[in-house]
Design an enzyme around this catalytic site. Structure first.
Site, PDB file in Angstrom:
ATOM      1  CG  ASP A   4      13.180 -41.763  13.473  1.00  0.00           C
ATOM      2  OD1 ASP A   4      14.168 -41.283  14.077  1.00  0.00           O
ATOM      3  OD2 ASP A   4      12.192 -42.254  14.053  1.00  0.00           O
ATOM      4  CE  LYS A  56      16.712 -44.865  21.153  1.00  0.00           C
ATOM      5  NZ  LYS A  56      15.624 -44.979  20.210  1.00  0.00           N
ATOM      6  CE1 TYR A 114       7.611 -46.315  19.771  1.00  0.00           C
ATOM      7  CE2 TYR A 114       9.897 -45.677  20.108  1.00  0.00           C
ATOM      8  CZ  TYR A 114       8.585 -45.686  20.527  1.00  0.00           C
ATOM      9  OH  TYR A 114       8.234 -45.045  21.694  1.00  0.00           O
TER      10      TYR A 114
HETATM   11  C1  LIG Z   1      14.194 -44.428  20.244  1.00  0.00           C
HETATM   12  C2  LIG Z   1      13.590 -43.968  18.971  1.00  0.00           C
HETATM   13  C3  LIG Z   1      12.685 -42.914  18.900  1.00  0.00           C
HETATM   14  C4  LIG Z   1      12.124 -42.270  20.137  1.00  0.00           C
HETATM   15  O1  LIG Z   1      13.097 -41.631  20.880  1.00  0.00           O
HETATM   16  P1  LIG Z   1      12.813 -41.339  22.449  1.00  0.00           P
HETATM   17  O2  LIG Z   1      13.995 -40.534  22.858  1.00  0.00           O
HETATM   18  O3  LIG Z   1      12.705 -42.671  23.093  1.00  0.00           O
HETATM   19  O4  LIG Z   1      11.546 -40.571  22.512  1.00  0.00           O
HETATM   20  C5  LIG Z   1      12.285 -42.451  17.671  1.00  0.00           C
HETATM   21  N1  LIG Z   1      12.723 -43.037  16.547  1.00  0.00           N
HETATM   22  C6  LIG Z   1      13.579 -44.063  16.559  1.00  0.00           C
HETATM   23  C7  LIG Z   1      14.063 -44.639  15.273  1.00  0.00           C
HETATM   24  C8  LIG Z   1      14.019 -44.580  17.773  1.00  0.00           C
HETATM   25  O5  LIG Z   1      14.821 -45.645  17.796  1.00  0.00           O
END
Ligand SMILES: *Cc1c(COP(=O)(O)O)cnc(C)c1O
Length: 428
Positions: A239, A267, A144
């Site tokens: 990511d 995060k 994701y």
């Molecule tokens: C949470 C997440 C996102 C998206 O971040 P948001 O702040 O919710 O837009 C992208 N990549 C990874 C790996 C994530 O866990």
């Protein structure tokens, strides 16, 4: 467990917001029932409107690595608000923050601050496409990367939780350049590069997958990604929105010793505020406006409240012993959960990297999206509610990670493991 207050709020919410929520997994569709409406958090605990208190393993989806309302993070944010919450102009704090990020994360030579992980990954890929003059993007099933159009292909997190097909509303043209491959599958990557190599702009990967439940990348897999992207002139994008400063100081790339070309962060770096970042090679990041032609901007980007809370969070993590503490506590939790499952006679797999882990109701090892999906989600839902009733707040989906914070200690782990033993016994 009383839920009258949450019931009433949920009814009002459903009339006003799609599914009653502002982000899909919060609606508890995968586990059923009504979500508790939370009113406060303190350390490892959250409390709902009905006065129920839980040991929290969601931690705002991993953002709160210091725990809820950590005094230093709160002080930093309050001081910032009192001095003006946003300027839409340059501040000293964003410079200090960029310095910490670039010093800590091995591949970051330049960085741009944004407000969400979605924005960070979306922007990183725009830069990658500009840098290579190519369109194709490779991602992995169950990965994701936020909800940008091009990345909603076999996505994890809420998409996996709700068993949604790739989202309606995404034009075919927006995903025609996106290829999704099985995670940890070296052969699939080799085949795709043999066929499309010169057209691939970037490979985007979670170096520890956190959105199909926790699934660590095998070292050989990440090494092949590094080698093939380099050989074909594509960019490797880590990511690290979850793993950045979660699995270690400097993120998964520091832990694995693999240097991506671009990295997204989110995060943890925002300490619970809307803050994310993307960055990497200087020659690539120099393409971003105003230094280069790739446009990307934001009214609240580098917001001083978020940045100062983020700085306080990173300062706490930089103190000696922080990651050792997280590792020790999380290892105790892993052992306790495995022991509880063994004693209760329930087959489970625990995947853990540092302070992120998932208990899969599965008899087979989980190493990709396909094996993750074979977990018993009905059992997970039962387990989830048995735990909630015993004061433990787990992620409301089999396909999300549990996060341990610095505020979790032996007492919280003991309570959690005892609850797990009782809960698992009920599942037989
Ligand atoms: C949470 C997440 C996102 C998206 O971040 P948001 O702040 O919710 O837009 C992208 N990549 C990874 C790996 C994530 O866990």
């Amino acid at each position: 467990m009383r839920q009258d207050g949450s019931h009433r709020l949920y009814a009002r919410a459903q009339a006003l917001m799609p599914g009653g929520v502002n982000s899909p997994v919060r609606a508890f569709r995968a586990v059923g029932g009504i979500p508790p409406f939370l009113v406060c958090g303190e350390g490892a605990y959250v409390e709902d409107v009905d006065g129920n208190r839980y040991v929290d393993y969601v931690g705002s989806w991993g953002a709160l690595i210091c725990g809820h309302a950590h005094p230093e993070v709160v002080r930093a944010a309050v001081e910032a608000v009192e001095s003006g919450s946003s300027f839409g102009a340059c501040t000293p704090y964003e410079v200090a923050f960029a310095e910490v990020l670039c010093e800590a994360v091995p591949s970051l030579e330049m960085v741009r601050l944004v407000c969400s992980g979605t924005e960070a990954v979306m922007s990183a890929l725009r830069v990658a496409r500009a840098a290579t003059g190519r369109d194709r993007i490779v991602k992995f099933d169950g990965g994701y990367h936020g909800h940008a159009d091009a990345l909603l292909v076999r996505a994890g997190s809420g998409v996996a939780t709700l068993e949604l097909p790739d989202s309606p509303g995404v034009p075919a043209a927006a995903v025609q350049h996106t290829l999704s491959l099985p995670y940890n599958d070296v052969q699939a990557v080799e085949e795709v590069f043999a066929r499309f190599g010169p057209e691939i702009a970037a490979v985007v990967v979670e170096p520890v997958a956190g959105n199909m439940g926790v699934v660590p990348a095998e070292r050989a897999f990440l090494e092949v990604l590094r080698d093939l992207t380099a050989a074909y002139g594509a960019l490797l994008v880590f990511d690290e929105v979850i793993t950045g400063f979660r699995v270690g100081w400097g993120g998964a790339q520091a832990v694995f010793g693999i240097r991506p070309d671009l990295t997204s962060l989110g995060k943890v770096i925002g300490g619970g505020f809307p803050l994310a970042a993307y960055g990497g090679r200087r020659d690539v990041m120099s393409l971003v406006a105003p230094e280069g032609p790739v446009y990307q901007a934001g009214t609240l980007s580098g917001n001083p409240v978020a940045v100062r809370a983020g700085l306080a969070t990173l300062e706490r993590l930089r103190q000696p012993g922080a990651y050792e503490h997280l590792e020790r506590t999380s290892a105790q939790l892993e052992e306790g959960l495995l022991d509880a499952a063994r004693t209760a006679g329930v087959s489970v797999q625990v995947n853990r990297v540092g302070s992120m882990l998932t208990l899969f109701f599965s008899e087979i090892p989980v190493r990709d999206y396909e094996s993750a999906r074979r977990s018993d989600v009905v059992r997970y839902a039962q387990f989830f509610w048995e735990m909630l009733r015993r004061g433990v707040y787990l992620p409301p989906s089999q396909f999300e990670a549990m996060f341990v914070s610095l505020a979790h200690g032996p007492e919280e782990i003991r309570h959690t493991v005892e609850a797990a033993y009782e809960a698992l016994r009920k599942l037989r």
